[in-house]
Design an enzyme around this catalytic site. Structure first.
Site, PDB file in Angstrom:
ATOM      1  N   HIS A 417      45.059 -32.845  45.678  1.00  0.00           N
ATOM      2  CA  HIS A 417      45.688 -31.463  45.150  1.00  0.00           C
ATOM      3  C   HIS A 417      46.184 -31.508  43.671  1.00  0.00           C
ATOM      4  O   HIS A 417      45.931 -30.798  42.711  1.00  0.00           O
ATOM      5  CB  HIS A 417      46.738 -30.987  46.208  1.00  0.00           C
ATOM      6  N   ARG A 518      40.718 -13.479  36.375  1.00  0.00           N
ATOM      7  CA  ARG A 518      40.884 -13.746  38.102  1.00  0.00           C
ATOM      8  C   ARG A 518      42.162 -13.334  38.243  1.00  0.00           C
ATOM      9  O   ARG A 518      43.335 -14.147  37.749  1.00  0.00           O
ATOM     10  CB  ARG A 518      40.722 -15.267  38.537  1.00  0.00           C
ATOM     11  N   ARG A 566      39.453  -8.851  36.925  1.00  0.00           N
ATOM     12  CA  ARG A 566      38.642  -8.665  38.211  1.00  0.00           C
ATOM     13  C   ARG A 566      39.943  -8.445  39.349  1.00  0.00           C
ATOM     14  O   ARG A 566      40.724  -9.439  39.182  1.00  0.00           O
ATOM     15  CB  ARG A 566      37.815  -9.823  38.965  1.00  0.00           C
ATOM     16  N   GLU A 667      27.284  -9.006  43.717  1.00  0.00           N
ATOM     17  CA  GLU A 667      27.276 -10.443  44.385  1.00  0.00           C
ATOM     18  C   GLU A 667      26.956 -10.331  45.906  1.00  0.00           C
ATOM     19  O   GLU A 667      26.745 -11.149  46.687  1.00  0.00           O
ATOM     20  CB  GLU A 667      28.859 -11.067  44.399  1.00  0.00           C
ATOM     21  N   GLY A 688      28.031 -12.382  40.262  1.00  0.00           N
ATOM     22  CA  GLY A 688      28.971 -13.514  40.774  1.00  0.00           C
ATOM     23  C   GLY A 688      27.778 -14.398  41.475  1.00  0.00           C
ATOM     24  O   GLY A 688      27.179 -14.067  42.509  1.00  0.00           O
ATOM     25  N   SER A 689      26.967 -15.229  40.744  1.00  0.00           N
ATOM     26  CA  SER A 689      26.061 -15.880  40.948  1.00  0.00           C
ATOM     27  C   SER A 689      26.312 -17.047  42.216  1.00  0.00           C
ATOM     28  O   SER A 689      25.147 -17.229  43.018  1.00  0.00           O
ATOM     29  CB  SER A 689      25.358 -16.763  40.008  1.00  0.00           C
ATOM     30  N   ASP A 691      28.209 -16.361  45.013  1.00  0.00           N
ATOM     31  CA  ASP A 691      28.239 -15.350  46.081  1.00  0.00           C
ATOM     32  C   ASP A 691      26.844 -14.875  46.438  1.00  0.00           C
ATOM     33  O   ASP A 691      26.075 -14.756  47.487  1.00  0.00           O
ATOM     34  CB  ASP A 691      29.141 -14.447  46.143  1.00  0.00           C
ATOM     35  N   CYS A 738      29.170 -13.907  35.579  1.00  0.00           N
ATOM     36  CA  CYS A 738      30.529 -14.759  35.491  1.00  0.00           C
ATOM     37  C   CYS A 738      30.599 -15.978  36.272  1.00  0.00           C
ATOM     38  O   CYS A 738      31.412 -16.587  36.547  1.00  0.00           O
ATOM     39  CB  CYS A 738      31.614 -13.722  35.570  1.00  0.00           C
TER      40      CYS A 738
END
Length: 800
Positions: A417, A518, A566, A667, A688-689, A691, A738
């Site tokens: 993380h 985002r 978004r 998407e 959204g390529s 999804d 995007c």
């Protein structure tokens, strides 16, 4: 044993800040302001930790709770944890409270009514947890609060619900991770008078516009304070000089509407009487009275303070309803002091002593004062610009990580993380020092000044100024550097961005704007709390202000270039991790395909939260004057959803126009197949390529078993994109992309340009390369057309 320690109920004027062990942090703080300060705080009383333990013992719940907790085999299994916690909460809520305890609460409520001269007054009931033998373990913010409660029976029931909130999924998980037995924890409920505000506002003991701590700032509006932060009403603005206690600046704004609380506890928007709309909300005497409270509170707490006040409609009295430390200017001033301390610890490169080594997880060089933190409950103590040294990190650590000059951990590898988040936030980070034989928490102590060379995985004692100087970009040292040039392109090259703090840095890149900002990053980094929980706590301003400030950083840095925000696209499991989220989020087995995106926005359960996002957008555009902000709706499953959401957006005063665009993520296969119908509701699309490819190929991109099948370059995906561009362009709608594909595959970028895409939006590190690629591909297209001899692509991208 004193009567205070055996009491079930204590009044605020009997409490002080050191009484955390009796009534928890929140109740003791309210008591401190009531008993030790000459400021008006809505009065009330608190049930004690002793009362909670008595309740659990008399009802026989301790053994049942222990049995259910012992039955949890895996605390990481959210469904198992949720099921056990839900059973515990039901047991507590359905138990019969001991008569004497119930009577004490009801009698105190009746006494409060008598003292206030009101029959069955409205009260707020706030949970305040504490820990036996650990007065400082207040577990702040993990339990519930209830507002607008009326009547002795209802008050008693809500106290019992407060007790049950000790066993939310989040609080139970946290205690387990801290190895803290639940028997050591107790809960106090603070029962406090509600204020029916005819005016309200915020005030600061420092001028937050410029950091001038010789001034006090007070803003005010008619009615409830929600409208001051929703941007529906611009507040009156007063500045008071602390020394002379005179108003040195006054700006009175016409206020046509106000939000008022109704007798039944609801709210209603009303028109401010015409003769009051142009009048100051507060008299000069009231402004000076408030300024006096501000000075007292700041002196008592010893730091800059952020406060809220309310003017009661029944009594015409001013009340202080919230006081908390101001963070921004406090941190800046403390950082100046820390910088001065660091300069006293400068060492030469030759004399620098290696303190510890580890894995270079995120490159960079930084110097600062060490702050060793062992538990996430202590992250509030972490100051901006310090070097975070800890065992390891998890999502709970992000607030501290965000402020760190550098991060050093004992454990972890290159994909842990700490490593992933540090790289995203571009913070120097070294992990796994224990694997290099010396743990960072053993070698370093809080207060040490160090230099972190995360490129090579070395931490030096002292400030190694020569190393830091070497890392300074040439442009900042006055060196002559070769200027980069980029050919103009017809296809726009936009940039994806999450962290607002990086906007200024990346604003110099040759990007034509932000194609994807985002919003989720703002929630996990700044807000941390579920929007519906904040609404329930009467703090919607937290959402609006923090979202607006974060968005504005990006929009301001990029102006006049367009920025596309978004709107929120968390999944239910991600929302559940926000404070208070357990209460509002379903447990979905496949939340990637569940309650997300547009389906939330018009849902009666969520629409109020969505409107806060729109209020933040409106504030940035109208109040801050940043008109280059546009919005994008994610995961729209049907045309009907598009209509519902765009109607809400329009209803909140955000009207599509030449300088405000509403876009939609493309998407889902539906978005492609029915693009001709979606066109009427939006100004364009952003593909959204990730999804889209997943849903066209039926392939979970997060599943290692089938990951090799996932490819955005698949012919089916390309046909879908080609069809969308053609259909959108027929109605004058633009198309962008995007997803990751343009960043990873130049040949895919070529396909997009050949298909006529309007924009490509890529990660910041790929902007320059993509800009050059796009120019190259566009020149190739022109050359091929001029000569008629270009390479032919044999693939058929049309499905008609």
């Amino acid at each position: 044993m004193s009567s205070r320690e055996t009491a079930n109920v204590l009044w605020f004027n009997e409490l002080h800040r050191e009484d955390v062990n009796l009534v928890g942090g929140k109740s003791s703080s309210l008591g401190e302001m009531t008993s030790s300060m000459d400021v008006p705080v809505p009065y009330g009383f608190a049930t004690t930790a002793r009362a909670y333990r008595y309740f659990m013992a008399e009802t026989g719940l301790n053994d049942k709770v222990n049995a259910l907790l012992d039955g949890i085999k895996d605390y990481e299994n959210s469904d198992e944890l949720h099921h056990a916690c839900e059973q515990i909460r039901n047991l507590i809520v359905n138990a019969t409270m001991p008569d004497d305890l119930a009577q004490d609460i009801k009698t105190s409520y009746a006494d409060l009514a008598d003292k206030m001269g009101q029959k069955d007054p409205f009260v707020a009931i706030r949970s305040s947890a504490t820990a036996e033998d650990l007065p400082d373990a207040s577990f702040a913010g993990q339990q519930e609060s209830y507002l607008n409660i009326k009547g002795a029976d209802d008050v008693t029931d809500r106290v019992q619900e407060c007790y049950s909130s000790l066993f939310t999924d989040r609080a139970t998980y946290y205690r387990h991770k801290q190895n803290f037995p639940y028997e050591k924890v107790a809960l106090s409920a603070a029962i406090q008078m509600m204020v029916f505000s005819k005016a309200s506002g915020v005030m600061f003991s420092v001028n937050v516009a410029n950091g001038d701590d010789t001034k006090i700032v007070i803003d005010g509006i008619y009615g409830l304070g929600e409208y001051i932060v929703l941007g529906k009403v611009t507040p009156d603005h007063f500045v008071v000089d602390k020394d002379s206690m005179k108003i040195v600046e006054k700006n009175i704004i016409k206020q046509p509407i106000e939000l008022m609380r109704q007798p039944d506890g609801g709210t209603v928007e009303k028109e401010v009487p015409a003769d009051l709309q142009d009048q100051p909300v507060l008299t000069d005497d009231q402004v000076i009275e408030l300024a006096g409270y501000v000075k007292k509170i700041e002196q008592h707490y010893g730091c800059y303070m952020d406060m809220e006040y309310a003017l009661d409609t029944n009594t015409n009295r001013l009340w202080i309803v919230q006081a908390r430390p101001e963070t921004v200017w406090s941190q800046r001033n403390k950082q100046k002091k820390a910088d001065a301390e660091e300069d006293a610890n400068v060492v030469s490169e030759g004399d620098a002593q290696v303190a510890v080594r580890g894995l270079p997880a995120s490159p960079g060089l930084a110097s600062g004062v060490v702050h060793v933190i062992d538990s996430p409950k202590d992250i509030d103590q972490f100051k901006a610009g310090e070097v975070l040294v800890t065992l390891m990190t998890s999502p709970d650590w992000v607030p501290a990580m965000k402020k760190a000059a550098a991060i050093v951990t004992n454990f972890g590898g290159m994909t842990c993380h700490a490593a992933i988040v540090s790289r995203e936030m571009q913070i120097p980070c070294i992990v796994g020092t224990k694997s290099q034989h010396v743990a960072a928490t053993d070698a370093l102590k809080t207060g040490d000044v160090v230099t972190v060379d995360a490129k090579n995985g070395i931490v030096y004692m002292g400030k190694v100024a020569s190393l830091l100087k070497k890392s300074t970009p040439a442009a900042q040292t006055g060196q002559v550097v070769a200027a980069e040039t980029f050919a103009p392109t017809a296809t726009g090259v936009m940039m994806n961005l999450g962290d607002p703090e990086l906007a200024e840095k990346y604003s110099t890149l040759p990007a034509d704007g932000i194609g994807l900002m985002r919003e989720e990053f703002l929630w996990t980094t700044y807000i941390h709390e579920h929007p519906l929980y904040l609404i329930e706590q009467s703090h919607p301003e937290t959402v609006v202000n923090m979202l607006a400030n974060g968005i504005a950083k990006v929009v301001r840095a990029m102006a006049p270039r367009p920025v596309v925000l978004r709107l929120s696209d968390f999944k239910s499991s991600e929302y559940r991790k926000l404070k208070g989220g357990d209460k509002y989020e379903p447990h979905e087995s496949a939340d990637l395909l569940g309650w997300r995106g547009a389906s939330r926005y018009y849902d009666p359960k969520y629409i109020d939260a969505f409107k806060l996002e729109l209020a933040a957008v409106k504030k940035v555009r109208n109040e801050f004057g940043l008109k280059n902000l546009n919005i994008m709706i994610p995961f729209v499953r049907t045309v009907e959803e598009a209509q519902k959401v765009t109607d809400i957006i329009k209803g909140e005063g955000l009207i599509r126009s030449a300088d405000f665009k509403v876009y939609m993520m493309a998407e889902i296969p539906t978005n492609i197949i029915l693009a001709d119908q979606f066109n009427q509701f939006v100004d364009g699309y952003s593909i959204g390529s990730n999804d889209l490819a997943m849903l066209i190929l039926g392939c979970d991109r997060n599943n290692d078993t089938v990951a090799h099948l996932f490819d955005e370059r698949n012919l089916a995906v390309k046909r879908a994109i080609r069809h969308l561009i053609k259909t959108a362009h027929k109605d004058g709608k633009t198309v962008s992309i995007c997803g990751q594909a343009p960043s990873e595959y130049p040949d895919f970028t070529n396909f997009l340009i050949q298909s006529g895409i309007d924009y490509v939006s890529v990660n910041p590190d790929m902007v320059k390369e993509t800009k050059r690629n796009v120019a190259h591909f566009e020149q190739r297209i022109m050359l091929d057309k001029a000569t008629g001899r270009g390479l032919q692509d044999p693939a058929d991208y049309d499905w008609e």
